[in-house]
Design a protein around this motif. Structure first.
Motif, PDB file in Angstrom:
ATOM      1  N   THR A 108      38.199  26.969  49.409  1.00 58.68           N
ATOM      2  CA  THR A 108      38.426  27.662  48.523  1.00 58.68           C
ATOM      3  C   THR A 108      37.279  27.783  47.322  1.00 58.68           C
ATOM      4  O   THR A 108      36.554  26.771  47.364  1.00 58.68           O
ATOM      5  CB  THR A 108      39.841  27.492  47.882  1.00 58.68           C
ATOM      6  OG1 THR A 108      40.062  28.604  46.783  1.00 58.68           O
ATOM      7  CG2 THR A 108      39.880  26.337  47.205  1.00 58.68           C
ATOM      8  N   TRP A 110      35.715  29.553  43.376  1.00 60.05           N
ATOM      9  CA  TRP A 110      35.728  30.705  42.333  1.00 60.05           C
ATOM     10  C   TRP A 110      34.076  31.358  42.279  1.00 60.05           C
ATOM     11  O   TRP A 110      33.034  30.297  42.461  1.00 60.05           O
ATOM     12  CB  TRP A 110      36.089  30.087  41.045  1.00 60.05           C
ATOM     13  CG  TRP A 110      37.422  29.880  40.973  1.00 60.05           C
ATOM     14  CD1 TRP A 110      38.264  28.716  41.479  1.00 60.05           C
ATOM     15  CD2 TRP A 110      38.498  30.815  40.875  1.00 60.05           C
ATOM     16  NE1 TRP A 110      39.304  28.842  41.112  1.00 60.05           N
ATOM     17  CE2 TRP A 110      39.797  29.927  40.631  1.00 60.05           C
ATOM     18  CE3 TRP A 110      38.550  31.812  40.292  1.00 60.05           C
ATOM     19  CZ2 TRP A 110      40.922  30.556  40.498  1.00 60.05           C
ATOM     20  CZ3 TRP A 110      39.743  32.798  39.995  1.00 60.05           C
ATOM     21  CH2 TRP A 110      41.121  31.888  39.947  1.00 60.05           C
ATOM     22  N   GLU A 129      38.983  37.553  49.430  1.00 64.41           N
ATOM     23  CA  GLU A 129      39.491  37.437  47.946  1.00 64.41           C
ATOM     24  C   GLU A 129      40.845  37.416  47.797  1.00 64.41           C
ATOM     25  O   GLU A 129      41.549  38.217  48.528  1.00 64.41           O
ATOM     26  CB  GLU A 129      38.955  39.130  47.155  1.00 64.41           C
ATOM     27  CG  GLU A 129      39.219  38.814  45.768  1.00 64.41           C
ATOM     28  CD  GLU A 129      39.050  40.396  45.167  1.00 64.41           C
ATOM     29  OE1 GLU A 129      39.660  40.589  44.384  1.00 64.41           O
ATOM     30  OE2 GLU A 129      37.895  40.587  45.417  1.00 64.41           O
ATOM     31  N   VAL A 130      41.201  36.602  46.905  1.00 65.82           N
ATOM     32  CA  VAL A 130      42.903  36.209  46.815  1.00 65.82           C
ATOM     33  C   VAL A 130      43.467  36.379  45.434  1.00 65.82           C
ATOM     34  O   VAL A 130      44.539  36.417  45.243  1.00 65.82           O
ATOM     35  CB  VAL A 130      43.459  34.967  47.433  1.00 65.82           C
ATOM     36  CG1 VAL A 130      43.110  34.945  48.939  1.00 65.82           C
ATOM     37  CG2 VAL A 130      42.722  33.884  46.867  1.00 65.82           C
ATOM     38  N   GLU A 131      42.468  36.290  44.509  1.00 67.18           N
ATOM     39  CA  GLU A 131      42.791  36.352  43.052  1.00 67.18           C
ATOM     40  C   GLU A 131      41.878  36.671  42.318  1.00 67.18           C
ATOM     41  O   GLU A 131      40.517  36.467  42.468  1.00 67.18           O
ATOM     42  CB  GLU A 131      43.481  35.009  42.821  1.00 67.18           C
ATOM     43  CG  GLU A 131      43.888  34.797  41.146  1.00 67.18           C
ATOM     44  CD  GLU A 131      44.487  33.527  40.893  1.00 67.18           C
ATOM     45  OE1 GLU A 131      44.564  33.272  39.768  1.00 67.18           O
ATOM     46  OE2 GLU A 131      44.082  32.557  41.719  1.00 67.18           O
ATOM     47  N   ARG A 132      41.946  37.611  41.097  1.00 64.85           N
ATOM     48  CA  ARG A 132      41.042  37.623  39.917  1.00 64.85           C
ATOM     49  C   ARG A 132      41.622  37.374  38.763  1.00 64.85           C
ATOM     50  O   ARG A 132      43.122  37.414  38.725  1.00 64.85           O
ATOM     51  CB  ARG A 132      40.842  39.331  40.016  1.00 64.85           C
ATOM     52  CG  ARG A 132      40.033  39.824  41.058  1.00 64.85           C
ATOM     53  CD  ARG A 132      39.561  41.267  41.005  1.00 64.85           C
ATOM     54  NE  ARG A 132      38.766  41.718  42.082  1.00 64.85           N
ATOM     55  CZ  ARG A 132      37.710  42.416  41.725  1.00 64.85           C
ATOM     56  NH1 ARG A 132      37.344  42.605  40.825  1.00 64.85           N
ATOM     57  NH2 ARG A 132      36.905  42.733  42.840  1.00 64.85           N
ATOM     58  N   THR A 133      40.703  36.919  37.969  1.00 63.65           N
ATOM     59  CA  THR A 133      41.350  36.752  36.498  1.00 63.65           C
ATOM     60  C   THR A 133      40.381  37.036  35.366  1.00 63.65           C
ATOM     61  O   THR A 133      39.382  37.714  35.728  1.00 63.65           O
ATOM     62  CB  THR A 133      41.416  35.107  36.159  1.00 63.65           C
ATOM     63  OG1 THR A 133      40.053  34.606  35.780  1.00 63.65           O
ATOM     64  CG2 THR A 133      41.961  34.278  37.421  1.00 63.65           C
ATOM     65  N   VAL A 145      36.746  35.475  40.457  1.00 64.52           N
ATOM     66  CA  VAL A 145      37.541  35.986  41.464  1.00 64.52           C
ATOM     67  C   VAL A 145      37.634  34.749  42.347  1.00 64.52           C
ATOM     68  O   VAL A 145      36.573  33.991  42.474  1.00 64.52           O
ATOM     69  CB  VAL A 145      36.584  36.901  42.111  1.00 64.52           C
ATOM     70  CG1 VAL A 145      35.346  36.874  42.513  1.00 64.52           C
ATOM     71  CG2 VAL A 145      37.522  37.569  43.557  1.00 64.52           C
ATOM     72  N   ARG A 146      38.556  34.440  42.875  1.00 65.10           N
ATOM     73  CA  ARG A 146      38.928  33.459  43.681  1.00 65.10           C
ATOM     74  C   ARG A 146      38.663  33.765  45.352  1.00 65.10           C
ATOM     75  O   ARG A 146      39.704  34.734  45.441  1.00 65.10           O
ATOM     76  CB  ARG A 146      40.123  32.612  43.633  1.00 65.10           C
ATOM     77  CG  ARG A 146      40.346  31.151  44.430  1.00 65.10           C
ATOM     78  CD  ARG A 146      41.593  30.511  43.736  1.00 65.10           C
ATOM     79  NE  ARG A 146      42.815  30.961  44.010  1.00 65.10           N
ATOM     80  CZ  ARG A 146      43.750  30.720  44.937  1.00 65.10           C
ATOM     81  NH1 ARG A 146      43.182  29.798  46.057  1.00 65.10           N
ATOM     82  NH2 ARG A 146      44.715  31.407  45.431  1.00 65.10           N
TER      83      ARG A 146
END
Length: 153
Positions: A108, A110, A129-133, A145-146
């Motif tokens: 994983t 970022w 891509e699995v997550e954005r903050t 982005v993760r």
């Protein structure tokens, strides 16, 4: 010189300063619009006190010069930076191959949303891509982005 002429090896204490300098130059070139949250002295101190001694840190070395670095913390790919002139020459590919060898169960990472070249690079290597903050959890306060890589089963 090609990336095949570059030695990838675990970093030692003497590599901390040159690796930090690569990080600083690469960050400035790749992320000109992103505020660096720490000064140069703090970055160098962080490399010598934390990254090199406490994490699985690898360097790319040619003719006794550090030209790239990879930092793993278990399954997290913490850092991957190259001297700007080494972009697009296969060295990043070698580091990703190494990271996948070291963590065959998956990785994983970022990266900043504005870093399009890095995002395309990771996606080309199978990261999803699995997550954005909104960036409120990182020191730079920059939207990120993760990504996750899982081996093919």
């Amino acid at each position: 010189m090609t990336s095949d002429d570059v030695l990838l090896r675990r970093a030692c204490a003497a590599d901390a300063r040159p690796a930090a300098d690569v990080w600083l130059r690469s960050y400035a070139a790749a992320l000109p619009t992103v505020r660096c949250a720490h000064g140069e002295a703090d970055v160098r101190d962080w490399f010598s006190r934390v990254l090199v001694p406490e994490y699985e840190t690898w360097v790319a070395v040619t003719e006794n010069s550090v030209v790239g670095l990879l930092v793993l913390n278990g399954r997290e790919l913490k850092q991957l930076y190259l001297e700007p002139e080494w972009h697009g020459r296969g060295l990043g590919d070698r580091f990703i191959f190494l990271a996948k060898q070291q963590q065959p169960e998956g990785l994983t990472l970022w990266t900043f949303q504005v870093n399009g070249p890095a995002r395309r690079f990771y996606e080309r290597h199978g990261f999803v891509e699995v997550e954005r903050t909104d960036g409120q959890r990182n020191d730079e306060r920059e939207p990120d982005v993760r990504y996750v890589w899982q081996p093919q089963t």
